[in-house]
Design an enzyme around this catalytic site. Sequence first.
Site, PDB file in Angstrom:
ATOM      1  CG  HIS A 112       1.993  18.314  20.752  1.00  0.00           C
ATOM      2  ND1 HIS A 112       0.639  18.097  20.707  1.00  0.00           N
ATOM      3  CD2 HIS A 112       2.405  17.888  21.973  1.00  0.00           C
ATOM      4  CE1 HIS A 112       0.243  17.572  21.857  1.00  0.00           C
ATOM      5  NE2 HIS A 112       1.303  17.432  22.644  1.00  0.00           N
ATOM      6  CG  ASP A 148       5.527   9.680  25.513  1.00  0.00           C
ATOM      7  OD1 ASP A 148       6.671   9.878  25.951  1.00  0.00           O
ATOM      8  OD2 ASP A 148       4.576  10.457  25.697  1.00  0.00           O
ATOM      9  CB  VAL A 149       5.708   3.208  27.034  1.00  0.00           C
ATOM     10  CG1 VAL A 149       4.896   3.655  28.256  1.00  0.00           C
ATOM     11  CG2 VAL A 149       5.622   1.712  26.865  1.00  0.00           C
ATOM     12  CB  VAL A 195       8.479   4.182  35.389  1.00  0.00           C
ATOM     13  CG1 VAL A 195       8.649   4.256  36.895  1.00  0.00           C
ATOM     14  CG2 VAL A 195       9.832   4.223  34.689  1.00  0.00           C
ATOM     15  N   GLY A 196       6.217   2.106  36.757  1.00  0.00           N
ATOM     16  CA  GLY A 196       4.936   2.002  37.473  1.00  0.00           C
ATOM     17  C   GLY A 196       3.900   1.350  36.580  1.00  0.00           C
ATOM     18  CE  LYS A 197      -1.749   1.768  39.575  1.00  0.00           C
ATOM     19  NZ  LYS A 197      -2.912   2.522  40.045  1.00  0.00           N
ATOM     20  CD  GLU A 242       5.278  18.368  25.254  1.00  0.00           C
ATOM     21  OE1 GLU A 242       5.075  17.229  24.792  1.00  0.00           O
ATOM     22  OE2 GLU A 242       4.353  19.118  25.647  1.00  0.00           O
ATOM     23  CG  PHE A 275      11.716   6.070  30.140  1.00  0.00           C
ATOM     24  CD1 PHE A 275      12.264   6.478  28.929  1.00  0.00           C
ATOM     25  CD2 PHE A 275      12.519   6.097  31.269  1.00  0.00           C
ATOM     26  CE1 PHE A 275      13.578   6.896  28.846  1.00  0.00           C
ATOM     27  CE2 PHE A 275      13.834   6.518  31.195  1.00  0.00           C
ATOM     28  CZ  PHE A 275      14.368   6.914  29.981  1.00  0.00           C
ATOM     29  CB  THR A 288       1.415  24.738  26.256  1.00  0.00           C
ATOM     30  OG1 THR A 288       1.864  23.550  25.598  1.00  0.00           O
ATOM     31  CG2 THR A 288      -0.077  24.872  26.080  1.00  0.00           C
TER      32      THR A 288
HETATM   33  C1  UD2 Z   1       3.190  14.732  27.250  1.00  0.00           C
HETATM   34  C2  UD2 Z   1       4.245  14.187  26.316  1.00  0.00           C
HETATM   35  C3  UD2 Z   1       5.271  13.435  27.144  1.00  0.00           C
HETATM   36  C4  UD2 Z   1       5.903  14.353  28.159  1.00  0.00           C
HETATM   37  C5  UD2 Z   1       4.802  14.975  29.022  1.00  0.00           C
HETATM   38  C6  UD2 Z   1       5.357  16.098  29.862  1.00  0.00           C
HETATM   39  C7  UD2 Z   1       3.515  13.587  24.052  1.00  0.00           C
HETATM   40  C8  UD2 Z   1       2.577  12.736  23.277  1.00  0.00           C
HETATM   41  N1  UD2 Z   1       3.566  13.305  25.369  1.00  0.00           N
HETATM   42  O1  UD2 Z   1       2.457  13.556  27.585  1.00  0.00           O
HETATM   43  O2  UD2 Z   1       6.274  12.897  26.308  1.00  0.00           O
HETATM   44  O3  UD2 Z   1       6.651  15.340  27.486  1.00  0.00           O
HETATM   45  O4  UD2 Z   1       3.766  15.550  28.248  1.00  0.00           O
HETATM   46  O5  UD2 Z   1       5.744  15.658  31.074  1.00  0.00           O
HETATM   47  O6  UD2 Z   1       4.214  14.398  23.525  1.00  0.00           O
HETATM   48  N2  UD2 Z   1       6.004   7.459  32.271  1.00  0.00           N
HETATM   49  C9  UD2 Z   1       6.105   6.253  32.963  1.00  0.00           C
HETATM   50  N3  UD2 Z   1       5.463   6.135  34.160  1.00  0.00           N
HETATM   51  C10 UD2 Z   1       4.702   7.140  34.708  1.00  0.00           C
HETATM   52  C11 UD2 Z   1       4.598   8.344  33.989  1.00  0.00           C
HETATM   53  C12 UD2 Z   1       5.245   8.477  32.770  1.00  0.00           C
HETATM   54  O7  UD2 Z   1       6.767   5.323  32.508  1.00  0.00           O
HETATM   55  O8  UD2 Z   1       4.130   6.939  35.794  1.00  0.00           O
HETATM   56  C13 UD2 Z   1       6.714   7.587  30.987  1.00  0.00           C
HETATM   57  C14 UD2 Z   1       6.016   6.804  29.870  1.00  0.00           C
HETATM   58  O9  UD2 Z   1       6.988   6.376  28.937  1.00  0.00           O
HETATM   59  C15 UD2 Z   1       5.136   7.865  29.235  1.00  0.00           C
HETATM   60  C16 UD2 Z   1       6.023   9.104  29.352  1.00  0.00           C
HETATM   61  O10 UD2 Z   1       6.732   8.949  30.583  1.00  0.00           O
HETATM   62  O11 UD2 Z   1       4.812   7.509  27.889  1.00  0.00           O
HETATM   63  C17 UD2 Z   1       5.285  10.446  29.329  1.00  0.00           C
HETATM   64  O12 UD2 Z   1       4.311  10.519  30.362  1.00  0.00           O
HETATM   65  P1  UD2 Z   1       2.776  10.735  29.997  1.00  0.00           P
HETATM   66  O13 UD2 Z   1       2.430   9.886  28.842  1.00  0.00           O
HETATM   67  O14 UD2 Z   1       1.968  10.597  31.214  1.00  0.00           O
HETATM   68  O15 UD2 Z   1       2.753  12.234  29.567  1.00  0.00           O
HETATM   69  P2  UD2 Z   1       1.618  12.976  28.709  1.00  0.00           P
HETATM   70  O16 UD2 Z   1       0.708  12.001  28.078  1.00  0.00           O
HETATM   71  O17 UD2 Z   1       0.995  14.051  29.497  1.00  0.00           O
END
Ligand code: UD2
Length: 279
Positions: free
Chosen positions: A158, A136-137, A48-50, A228, A46, A170
């Site tokens: 994790h 995750d992207v 999406v957005g930035k 998650e 995914f 968590t």
């Molecule tokens: C953790 C998890 C993530 C998700 C999240 C809980 C890991 C390494 N990461 O990461 O998978 O479970 O917690 O919500 O386990 N995305 C978009 N646009 C946005 C926001 C998110 O495309 O504006 C997509 C994108 O693919 C991103 C994923 O959603 O990689 C997860 O979002 P994150 O990376 O901000 O979440 P994070 O790092 O807190």
Amino acid sequence: MSCVSRRDIVAVTPWLAPIVWEGTFDSHLIDNIYRPQNITIAATVFAVGKYIRFLQDFLLTAEQHFFIGYRVVYYVFTDKPEEVPHVNMANNRKLNVVSVPSSNRWQEISARRMELIQTLIEEKLRNHADYIYCLDVDSKFHGPWGAESLGHLVAVIHPGYYGGTRSKFTYERRSVSRAYIAEGEGDFYYCGGAFGGSLKGVHTLADTCRWNFEADAAEGIEAAWQEESHLNRYMWINKPTKVLSPEYLWQDFKPRTPELKIIRFSGVIKNYADIRPNE
Ligand code: UD2
């Protein structure tokens, strides 16, 4: 045999699923099993957005390390299809773009992934892919991720919690949520950022997490770590048939520990305030 024995890690769960670490498998032997099966691997990502800014490095590094020699189809879900970068791919690999709406809340983007993965499997993948990985992207591949990871239901430990005790996990701790795991229960803390398995295995997971997430939302509940948390609850009840070590999703900001002989996939360092729509 390229396998060496490892005494510094646990390589099997109490329910007898392998925990995959470098040095516990022979990739040549595993390829000899899977290559003749002519399988197709789908990978969802995914952007999406930035988060579109992470896609190029994700794809470029996936082309160097992810299921090399196998048929791979990427499904990129984005609200910016015109910004999907062109990346050269081998003949047996291709990319499909799926348009999705943008959102003002990162929690919703992250959480809706389960619904979209479920729909993708139902509408596009049946009879066209054998396994699916959801990634995750904001991450890059640094080492080989191949057929040793295949299984019916595959979870990644994790990197933040593999050495710790269960009390620190968590998990969602409010019993009103359908993602609830009580104190003293649970196996590992798994990542939302990488999971996979057979189409059937991931379809049931995505379907269940989606419905639990939506039923919670209808009651005004959002689990601590969105999908998650639901994934962790699902994996606790339906044990993964294969568990991948944190080699399969490390985090660039974490210092490397001695058990980690290789990093295959790792989250890049990011400034949440800069990339999320709400922070
Ligand atoms: C953790 C998890 C993530 C998700 C999240 C809980 C890991 C390494 N990461 O990461 O998978 O479970 O917690 O919500 O386990 N995305 C978009 N646009 C946005 C926001 C998110 O495309 O504006 C997509 C994108 O693919 C991103 C994923 O959603 O990689 C997860 O979002 P994150 O990376 O901000 O979440 P994070 O790092 O807190």
